[in-house]
Design a protein around this motif. Structure first.
Motif, PDB file in Angstrom:
ATOM      1  N   PRO A  93       0.890  -1.234   0.038  1.00 16.94           N
ATOM      2  CA  PRO A  93      -0.127   0.086  -0.047  1.00 16.94           C
ATOM      3  C   PRO A  93       0.762   1.313  -0.007  1.00 16.94           C
ATOM      4  N   SER A  94       0.104   2.422  -0.357  1.00 18.14           N
ATOM      5  CA  SER A  94       0.796   3.686  -0.197  1.00 18.14           C
ATOM      6  C   SER A  94       0.550   4.092   1.087  1.00 18.14           C
ATOM      7  N   ASP A  99      -6.090   3.913   1.227  1.00 20.58           N
ATOM      8  CA  ASP A  99      -5.345   2.606   0.581  1.00 20.58           C
ATOM      9  C   ASP A  99      -4.856   1.497   1.449  1.00 20.58           C
ATOM     10  N   ALA A 100      -4.358   2.232   2.361  1.00 19.26           N
ATOM     11  CA  ALA A 100      -3.629   1.245   3.607  1.00 19.26           C
ATOM     12  C   ALA A 100      -4.626   0.474   4.508  1.00 19.26           C
ATOM     13  N   GLU A 102      -7.461  -0.464   3.245  1.00 15.63           N
ATOM     14  CA  GLU A 102      -8.093  -1.350   2.319  1.00 15.63           C
ATOM     15  C   GLU A 102      -7.082  -2.706   2.202  1.00 15.63           C
ATOM     16  N   TRP A 103      -5.523  -2.414   2.151  1.00 16.30           N
ATOM     17  CA  TRP A 103      -4.946  -3.340   1.953  1.00 16.30           C
ATOM     18  C   TRP A 103      -4.605  -4.330   3.280  1.00 16.30           C
ATOM     19  N   VAL A 104      -4.848  -3.502   4.474  1.00 15.39           N
ATOM     20  CA  VAL A 104      -4.982  -4.419   5.811  1.00 15.39           C
ATOM     21  C   VAL A 104      -5.834  -5.328   5.748  1.00 15.39           C
ATOM     22  N   GLU A 105      -7.026  -4.889   5.193  1.00 17.88           N
ATOM     23  CA  GLU A 105      -8.308  -5.698   5.318  1.00 17.88           C
ATOM     24  C   GLU A 105      -7.907  -7.006   4.436  1.00 17.88           C
ATOM     25  N   LYS A 106      -7.291  -6.726   3.167  1.00 19.82           N
ATOM     26  CA  LYS A 106      -7.034  -7.583   2.236  1.00 19.82           C
ATOM     27  C   LYS A 106      -6.042  -8.756   2.871  1.00 19.82           C
ATOM     28  N   MET A 107      -5.111  -8.092   3.481  1.00 19.94           N
ATOM     29  CA  MET A 107      -3.931  -9.265   4.098  1.00 19.94           C
ATOM     30  C   MET A 107      -4.415  -9.704   5.405  1.00 19.94           C
ATOM     31  N   THR A 108      -5.329  -9.127   6.128  1.00 18.11           N
ATOM     32  CA  THR A 108      -5.738  -9.853   7.243  1.00 18.11           C
ATOM     33  C   THR A 108      -6.987 -10.637   7.271  1.00 18.11           C
TER      34      THR A 108
END
Length: 421
Positions: A93-94, A99-100, A102-108
């Motif tokens: 993520p940036s 954006d961060a 959304e990335w955390v949700e995808k990763m966890t």
């Protein structure tokens, strides 16, 4: 490497965009979560392709250190050593907050607002904590992201537990001031705090932070929630008639949590979760006495065994002074016992810390009562909803956290900020 682990390595590289890196080292360790489940973590050290390894334990700048849960495949940690990244990575993520998240949700696999919330936002850091519909939980889980000046991710870390619906006992928050006032007053205690610049002990009435159940029927202390699964409270006075003739021979301890591939793939239960038997407990008391006979032979009757528990492959016995005081810094020893025959192998003694305050002036005589202090404190008491894990129910239950950042000088009656002492 086992085929199953190799597949996890490959999938992790794809998820994190590590195609320009090479796996240099790996290891496996285990830990126990809030629900007393054994968790196995694969630790990987990825070197950038253009950097050559120059030592067995050396990680060159830009090394990607990754930790992944072997069974859930959840990424628990990503750190670029020395905060160095070498190229744009579209898989990461940036520093833009949305954006961060959304990335955390995808990763966890966690849902923002429902299972974790933002508690601190700085130019280069985002810090989240576990939550249930934005209500905090305890013990808490944390998520941290850190970025460099160009907005590149240099650290991602997930720690602790994030409960899902099956672990929650849902109910509306019912605690009001009239239900919490008596409990808050009962938590006002006199304590002596060291003032280093003035080299004296300051007597202060402060509030012990506790959790009050939503029906106001009972309180739960921080210590109760944090106790290890195997913890057994003892409160046993330790006495003997004469010192031991032998000297205590301290042994080297190894707190390493590293395990084998076989243990991880078979999901072997962590031995630290095994309860302490009556025989174990009796032996721990006996060994605590024998230890003191050798190391503090003149201390019969001045120590008590507070509790014992398993941790890091050993059995720990907490020793405290027999006489309790109001001082926030008290003498204690953490005795480390072999898990098999329970003989003492080492110990941690806070005598050095206690000695620092030996020359401090004693606290002055208090001039206020507990009741008078509470009247000054009650407008500074905070009651906030929090879901607290109760092991007996294996659920997070709704409580009110009763706390205050203020205290009352027991001599002058002044209300003071405890955070500034």
């Amino acid at each position: 490497m086992d085929e199953q682990l190799q597949d996890l390595v490959n999938r992790t590289a794809d998820r994190l965009g590590l195609q320009q890196y090479e796996l240099a080292r790996h290891s496996i360790f285990r830990q126990t979560n809030t629900f007393h489940e054994t968790v196995y973590i694969l630790n990987m050290e990825w070197f950038p392709n253009h950097v050559q390894e120059s030592g067995e334990n050396f990680n060159p700048a830009g090394t990607a250190v990754v930790e992944v849960d072997i069974h859930s495949h959840q990424v628990r940690q990503l750190i670029f050593s020395e905060g160095v990244t070498f190229e744009e990575n579209k898989n990461l993520p940036s520093s833009d907050k949305e954006d961060a998240i959304e990335w955390v949700e995808k990763m966890t696999g966690l849902e923002f607002g429902r299972q974790f919330r933002l508690v601190d936002e700085q130019a280069d850091t985002l810090y989240f904590q576990a939550a249930v519909d934005n209500v905090p939980v305890y013990p808490s889980g944390t998520i941290e992201l850190r970025f460099d000046e160009e907005g590149n991710l240099i650290l991602f870390s997930v720690d602790g537990t994030f409960p899902d619906e099956e672990h929650i006992r849902w109910e509306p928050f019912n605690l009001t001031t009239d239900k919490t006032g008596q409990t808050a007053e009962e938590q006002v205690k006199l304590m002596e705090i060291p003032l280093e610049e003035e080299t004296r002990w300051l007597p202060v009435y402060g509030l012990n932070t506790v959790f009050l159940t939503n029906d106001a029927s009972r309180t739960i202390s921080f210590e109760e929630v944090e106790k290890h699964l195997t913890y057994v409270g003892k409160d046993t006075l330790l006495e003997w008639n004469q010192p031991a003739e032998e000297e205590f021979a301290e042994e080297e301890v190894d707190f390493s949590l590293e395990v084998t591939e076989k243990q991880a793939l078979e999901n072997e239960m962590d031995p630290d979760t095994q309860p302490l038997t009556e025989t174990d407990q009796a032996k721990a008391v006996e060994e605590a006495v024998y230890f003191l006979q050798r190391v503090y032979p003149e201390g019969s009757g001045t120590w008590r065994l507070a509790g014992i528990y398993r941790q890091n492959g050993y059995i720990f016995a907490d020793l405290k002074g027999a006489e309790t005081t109001n001082k926030v810094v008290e003498r204690k020893i953490r005795l480390i016992l072999d898990k098999d025959d329970l003989h003492a192998v080492s110990y941690l003694d806070n005598q050095v810390i206690v000695d620092i305050f030996q020359q401090f002036e004693p606290a002055e005589q208090t001039r206020l009562s507990t009741e008078e202090s509470y009247q000054k404190l009650k407008d500074h008491v905070d009651v906030t909803p929090v879901y607290v894990y109760e092991a007996s129910q294996e659920k997070y239950i709704l409580c009110g956290k009763i706390a205050s950042d203020y205290g009352v000088d027991a001599v002058t009656g002044e209300v003071i900020s405890l955070n500034e002492l």
